[in-house]
Design a protein around this motif. Sequence first.
Motif, PDB file in Angstrom:
ATOM      1  N   ILE A 376       0.651  -1.052  -0.065  1.00 29.42           N
ATOM      2  CA  ILE A 376       0.151  -0.055   0.137  1.00 29.42           C
ATOM      3  C   ILE A 376       0.717   1.270   0.209  1.00 29.42           C
ATOM      4  N   LYS A 377       2.205   1.349   0.744  1.00 32.56           N
ATOM      5  CA  LYS A 377       2.805   2.358   0.974  1.00 32.56           C
ATOM      6  C   LYS A 377       3.545   2.755  -0.612  1.00 32.56           C
ATOM      7  N   LYS A 378       3.646   1.770  -1.539  1.00 30.82           N
ATOM      8  CA  LYS A 378       4.231   1.910  -2.555  1.00 30.82           C
ATOM      9  C   LYS A 378       3.539   2.720  -3.542  1.00 30.82           C
ATOM     10  N   TYR A 379       2.118   2.751  -3.441  1.00 35.38           N
ATOM     11  CA  TYR A 379       1.219   3.421  -4.378  1.00 35.38           C
ATOM     12  C   TYR A 379       0.359   4.477  -3.615  1.00 35.38           C
ATOM     13  N   LYS A 380       0.959   5.802  -3.676  1.00 35.72           N
ATOM     14  CA  LYS A 380       0.354   6.657  -2.772  1.00 35.72           C
ATOM     15  C   LYS A 380      -1.033   6.993  -3.198  1.00 35.72           C
ATOM     16  N   ASN A 381      -1.523   7.013  -4.658  1.00 38.98           N
ATOM     17  CA  ASN A 381      -2.699   7.146  -5.200  1.00 38.98           C
ATOM     18  C   ASN A 381      -3.900   6.105  -4.456  1.00 38.98           C
ATOM     19  N   ILE A 382      -3.531   4.891  -4.258  1.00 39.63           N
ATOM     20  CA  ILE A 382      -4.236   3.759  -3.767  1.00 39.63           C
ATOM     21  C   ILE A 382      -4.160   4.080  -2.642  1.00 39.63           C
ATOM     22  N   GLU A 383      -3.296   4.465  -1.837  1.00 39.20           N
ATOM     23  CA  GLU A 383      -3.350   4.663  -0.254  1.00 39.20           C
ATOM     24  C   GLU A 383      -4.455   5.823   0.090  1.00 39.20           C
ATOM     25  N   MET A 384      -4.497   6.919  -0.890  1.00 35.38           N
ATOM     26  CA  MET A 384      -5.215   7.927  -0.775  1.00 35.38           C
ATOM     27  C   MET A 384      -6.666   7.482  -0.866  1.00 35.38           C
ATOM     28  N   ALA A 385      -7.091   6.599  -1.907  1.00 33.10           N
ATOM     29  CA  ALA A 385      -8.123   5.993  -2.143  1.00 33.10           C
ATOM     30  C   ALA A 385      -8.955   5.391  -0.673  1.00 33.10           C
ATOM     31  N   GLU A 386      -7.840   4.601  -0.361  1.00 32.67           N
ATOM     32  CA  GLU A 386      -8.506   3.817   0.672  1.00 32.67           C
ATOM     33  C   GLU A 386      -8.699   4.826   2.041  1.00 32.67           C
ATOM     34  N   ASN A 387      -8.065   5.961   2.303  1.00 34.74           N
ATOM     35  CA  ASN A 387      -8.038   6.664   3.352  1.00 34.74           C
ATOM     36  C   ASN A 387      -9.515   7.627   2.883  1.00 34.74           C
ATOM     37  N   ALA A 388      -9.668   7.901   1.806  1.00 26.89           N
ATOM     38  CA  ALA A 388     -10.822   8.618   1.557  1.00 26.89           C
ATOM     39  C   ALA A 388     -12.103   7.569   1.634  1.00 26.89           C
ATOM     40  N   ALA A 389     -11.871   6.574   1.257  1.00 23.94           N
ATOM     41  CA  ALA A 389     -12.999   5.468   1.540  1.00 23.94           C
ATOM     42  C   ALA A 389     -13.542   5.328   2.827  1.00 23.94           C
ATOM     43  N   LYS A 390     -12.286   5.080   3.900  1.00 23.55           N
ATOM     44  CA  LYS A 390     -12.408   4.899   5.150  1.00 23.55           C
ATOM     45  C   LYS A 390     -13.232   6.046   5.931  1.00 23.55           C
ATOM     46  N   LYS A 391     -12.971   7.295   5.591  1.00 27.00           N
ATOM     47  CA  LYS A 391     -13.674   8.449   5.872  1.00 27.00           C
ATOM     48  C   LYS A 391     -15.043   8.434   5.545  1.00 27.00           C
ATOM     49  N   ALA A 392     -15.335   8.180   4.497  1.00 24.41           N
ATOM     50  CA  ALA A 392     -16.690   8.258   3.948  1.00 24.41           C
ATOM     51  C   ALA A 392     -17.609   6.914   4.442  1.00 24.41           C
ATOM     52  N   GLY A 393     -16.847   5.859   5.161  1.00 27.56           N
ATOM     53  CA  GLY A 393     -17.820   4.786   5.701  1.00 27.56           C
ATOM     54  C   GLY A 393     -17.914   3.688   4.792  1.00 27.56           C
ATOM     55  N   LEU A 394     -16.968   3.706   3.716  1.00 27.52           N
ATOM     56  CA  LEU A 394     -16.955   2.592   2.556  1.00 27.52           C
ATOM     57  C   LEU A 394     -16.227   1.124   3.321  1.00 27.52           C
ATOM     58  N   ILE A 395     -16.886   0.176   3.157  1.00 20.10           N
ATOM     59  CA  ILE A 395     -16.040  -1.069   3.110  1.00 20.10           C
ATOM     60  C   ILE A 395     -14.841  -1.238   2.223  1.00 20.10           C
ATOM     61  N   ILE A 396     -13.655  -1.810   2.639  1.00 21.75           N
ATOM     62  CA  ILE A 396     -12.618  -1.669   1.453  1.00 21.75           C
ATOM     63  C   ILE A 396     -12.459  -3.169   1.366  1.00 21.75           C
ATOM     64  N   CYS A 397     -12.295  -3.588   0.079  1.00 19.79           N
ATOM     65  CA  CYS A 397     -11.903  -4.929  -0.442  1.00 19.79           C
ATOM     66  C   CYS A 397     -10.570  -4.798  -1.207  1.00 19.79           C
ATOM     67  N   ARG A 398      -9.321  -5.574  -0.938  1.00 18.15           N
ATOM     68  CA  ARG A 398      -8.379  -5.690  -1.677  1.00 18.15           C
ATOM     69  C   ARG A 398      -8.492  -6.957  -2.475  1.00 18.15           C
ATOM     70  N   MET A 399      -7.756  -6.983  -3.565  1.00 22.24           N
ATOM     71  CA  MET A 399      -8.030  -8.187  -4.618  1.00 22.24           C
ATOM     72  C   MET A 399      -7.065  -9.480  -3.806  1.00 22.24           C
ATOM     73  N   GLY A 400      -6.244  -9.317  -2.897  1.00 19.93           N
ATOM     74  CA  GLY A 400      -5.582 -10.472  -2.379  1.00 19.93           C
ATOM     75  C   GLY A 400      -6.321 -11.254  -1.350  1.00 19.93           C
ATOM     76  N   ASN A 401      -5.585 -12.364  -1.017  1.00 22.52           N
ATOM     77  CA  ASN A 401      -6.247 -13.137   0.109  1.00 22.52           C
ATOM     78  C   ASN A 401      -5.781 -12.857   1.590  1.00 22.52           C
ATOM     79  N   GLU A 402      -4.882 -11.808   1.874  1.00 25.80           N
ATOM     80  CA  GLU A 402      -4.185 -11.493   3.145  1.00 25.80           C
ATOM     81  C   GLU A 402      -5.251 -10.720   3.984  1.00 25.80           C
ATOM     82  N   ALA A 403      -5.477 -11.446   5.096  1.00 27.05           N
ATOM     83  CA  ALA A 403      -6.292 -10.865   6.093  1.00 27.05           C
ATOM     84  C   ALA A 403      -5.331  -9.629   6.910  1.00 27.05           C
ATOM     85  N   THR A 404      -6.237  -8.778   7.390  1.00 33.28           N
ATOM     86  CA  THR A 404      -5.459  -7.714   8.145  1.00 33.28           C
ATOM     87  C   THR A 404      -6.288  -7.457   9.306  1.00 33.28           C
TER      88      THR A 404
END
Length: 429
Positions: A376-404
Amino acid sequence: MKYEKMVIFSTLNQMVNYIAIKEYGIKEIINLTMENNGQPNLKKFNYNKWDKNLEDILDERVVPKRFGRQAVINFNQLKDKLDRIDLGKKAVMWNITGGQRNFVMAIMRYVFRERKDKGDSIVYFEGNEEKFYTYDIDFMEKEVDRVEEPYPMNIPLAFKLMGIEVKNKKDKNDTSEYYKKFIEKRQTDREYRYYKRFYEKYMNNSILLERLIETNKDIVGKEKINDKIEWLIDRMREIDNCKELVECKEDRKTLRESLKIYGKRSKVFGYILEKIAFYKIIDVVINQKELMDNVADLDISVKINASYKDERVSDHHIDEFDIVLLTKMGKIIIFECKSGAMTGDNAKSTHYSTYRVAGVYGTPVLINPITKHSEIKKYKNIEMAENAAKKAGLIICRMGNEATNITNIYPIEAYIKEVLKTGGNSYVQ
């Protein structure tokens, strides 16, 4: 015990009335509503249109009865109206889902005082749990028979209940071509098989992800990209364990055909991400019967407009959803695929658009291309998108299988399994 008559409340989210009427085999409804009477402060509470949204979907056996605004102002007027209807000697169901507090309190008082010995039932539909709760008039839990007759449930119908029309698809009983092919007929096709392979390569190759992200740019290094699809094909040929996706003529044709409507200079990765995510969702669903049994419809690139001409800005679509999934208990999940940046305004718009077509039980989800949290830190635009989604109350799905352990961030496969685990016991067609 079975019921033939149900009292409902006029509400924006008519799904809660539609499925209750169908699940319990109701033949007649009494629709407690209010008239707008041209009052500006009631403009956003358009009961006439809300009622019409439901009436247009219901079959002719169900006859709504409507009341004027004064019916809910005070208890005595409401009691008088209900007495004149003649609810009859048979037991009645009262669906309190979606009712405003003054409706619910007045009805509860009326039922307790005037219907105590009639055997009436109170039903409430919990949309997030996709479950019906039924009670007697003392609010003790009560078993009520549900019918085993199938009834329609699909995306155009679900949207129509909210006053939204799916563009170029006005048949309210029409599921998508993808639902028919993959779930009803349990078939696959070349595009599905191709993107399944694409997903497997994508999951295990960070270089492919980098090349895909580069297609969002017009210039890479000093090279101007005039045909992004052909540029991507050439780059994939250079990646050892990915070149097999474009080696043969048929695979190149499949990739080109799946993207041709978007144009050579469009942000190709955004559309590829839609395809990968959509076919991954299908793959998860069709390989587990419990999940497949809970899906009512699913579609990609769903264009919408308001059902009513006076609410349309133009005849063109007012919004487009990347992926829409509908459960058999009427829950709508809207997936927005973002291969790059998304502003806070975009995220808020996605949340509002989901509410507009699905009410409070709709779920807005951001799908981003990350396969590992460390990326996530490698791709600033994608990180910004995640942060915007969090603030707006969206659920976030990543394409991988890695749980966090981060709240509201899920691997896409795990999320699909979770959201389809409920689904209720409906008899949707």
